[in-house]
Design a protein around this motif. Sequence first.
Motif, PDB file in Angstrom:
ATOM      1  N   PRO A 203      58.502  17.933 104.737  1.00  0.00           N
ATOM      2  CA  PRO A 203      58.657  19.229 104.833  1.00  0.00           C
ATOM      3  C   PRO A 203      58.828  20.090 103.459  1.00  0.00           C
ATOM      4  CG  PRO A 203      59.878  18.252 106.718  1.00  0.00           C
ATOM      5  CD  PRO A 203      59.559  17.317 105.631  1.00  0.00           C
ATOM      6  N   HIS A 204      59.395  19.305 102.664  1.00  0.00           N
ATOM      7  CA  HIS A 204      59.925  20.023 101.209  1.00  0.00           C
ATOM      8  C   HIS A 204      58.815  19.980 100.279  1.00  0.00           C
ATOM      9  CE1 HIS A 204      63.690  20.789 103.076  1.00  0.00           C
ATOM     10  NE2 HIS A 204      63.788  19.438 103.429  1.00  0.00           N
ATOM     11  N   LEU A 205      57.710  18.939 100.416  1.00  0.00           N
ATOM     12  CA  LEU A 205      57.142  18.798  99.375  1.00  0.00           C
ATOM     13  C   LEU A 205      55.759  19.812  99.438  1.00  0.00           C
ATOM     14  CD1 LEU A 205      56.733  14.839 100.002  1.00  0.00           C
ATOM     15  CD2 LEU A 205      58.252  16.026  98.545  1.00  0.00           C
ATOM     16  N   GLY A 206      55.293  19.841  98.004  1.00  0.00           N
ATOM     17  CA  GLY A 206      54.224  20.676  97.738  1.00  0.00           C
ATOM     18  C   GLY A 206      52.858  19.768  97.825  1.00  0.00           C
ATOM     19  N   THR A 207      51.753  20.342  96.868  1.00  0.00           N
ATOM     20  CA  THR A 207      50.673  19.822  96.715  1.00  0.00           C
ATOM     21  C   THR A 207      50.751  18.706  95.666  1.00  0.00           C
ATOM     22  OG1 THR A 207      49.625  21.912  96.786  1.00  0.00           O
ATOM     23  CG2 THR A 207      48.150  20.302  95.991  1.00  0.00           C
TER      24      THR A 207
END
Length: 443
Positions: free
Chosen positions: A392-396
């Motif tokens: 849930p904390h990760l970006g692209t």
Amino acid sequence: MLSRLKARFKGKVIEPGDPAYEQARVVWNAIADRRPAVIAQCTSPDDVVTAIHFARELGLVVAVRGGGHSVAGFSTCDGGLVIDMSPMREVKVDPSRRRATAQGGAHLSQLDSAAQAHGLVCPVGVVGHTGVAGLTLGGGMGRLQRKLGLTVDNLESVDLITAEGRRLHVTEKENPDLFWGLRGAGANFGIATSFGFRLHPFNGTIFQGVALFPVDRCLEVAERVREFDAAHPDVHIALAFTRAEELGGRVVFAVGSTHAGTVEEAQRDLRAIRELGPLSDTFGPKSYLEIQLVADESMGWGKRFYTKSGFLPELSDDVIEACADLSETIPPDAELSLWAHSGAVGRVPDDAMAYTGRDAAYSISAELQWTDAADDDARIAWGRAAMAALKPHLGTGRYVNDVVEVGTDGAQIYGQVKYERLVALKRKYDPDNFFRLNQNIKP
Ligand SMILES: Cc1cc2nc3c(=O)[nH]c(=O)nc-3n(C[C@H](O)[C@H](O)[C@H](O)COP(=O)(O)OP(=O)(O)OC[C@H]3O[C@@H](n4cnc5c(N)ncnc54)[C@H](O)[C@@H]3O)c2cc1C
């Protein structure tokens, strides 16, 4: 059949039964224990072309090997042909043009020492025996990334042999579409026989070390790290949740840094971290070349390894807390590792090349090392569960060199827009998917 290859090939051709075979088939990650039908150890671009034609004639699956460090084991295969670049390791430096040329089988330590012999440096990764080829074609993170960019940001040219055996010189001006794709998805498009790198003046002394804190201080320390990070965007920061062997296996929050300014500047800047009163602190002036080799033994050949990673848009308290929770069950010889991006990495536009993740504040990875095959399932399961908890904390984007799961959707690695551009490139340069042992862009 092999006699046809041997007649045209100048390097060694090794097959099962040859006394050299058992050694020649070994790659860095012991999990990738495979038995190719033939290993062709290339000594020149001509050898590479010959090996490609041979594989095409026989319809053999091909693995390309540079330094052999693909964690996924992409540089070996069962039953196919390994085109092994390891005899081609020469690195030449032209100090007047501040340029290095490294052959497709060179190791990082060779590039480091050749450049430093002239007071120059190319930013590369942190373990000397890693291959220049695979590291560069995927991106190339390291201790100097915030000051000088990723390895790929310093790449000026690639001499490439395509799936049809064509030779291409690839630069920003010549075959620019391919140059865009090679910088981040490079294992898909051909075999690099040589790389041209831009070098930077560098006196060879860094201020480097790591401060260990109890995990229950991680939020307070992370707050200080955020301030330090914003104030010093060119200084490398490497955080880790891990077990400290020297502290009897106690779980710690480690704050590492490499400062490439003067010793006085580094002393002054790093005081912000050191004055927090860590359990231990190894900071001091060191030789860059020595530090570049410091992990060579602990990260040596023959162990088993798993990694999974992602990019964090911010180093939030939520992420730090999630890591601290996960670290309660962290196995020995494992870590949740966080490296600051931004600085020179963030100054390159994300669409400048295939490499994706420029906008991230940090990269984060679960890294696990062990020796007993009986532990494979448990260690891999821990790494996967940890990254699932952090999802849930990760970006692209994902760093392609850390993507171990075969068949990962390329859009997850590069984002949808870049992935479509890469598919078009693959159709142009490798429509038969000859180079498919990699995080594969399907044509
Ligand atoms: C101990 C260790 C330390 C690492 N440290 C870092 C680090 O600090 N920073 C970082 O960014 N990454 C790091 N990595 C990840 C590393 O960048 C990748 O594993 C990289 O793929 C290794 O390159 P290689 O040439 O050694 O691998 P190989 O296994 O030989 O190749 C990797 C991929 O590149 C392809 N390939 C290899 N040579 C060529 C060539 N000449 N032309 C075209 N394709 C080729 C292969 O087919 C394969 O798909 C590390 C990995 C390990 C195991």
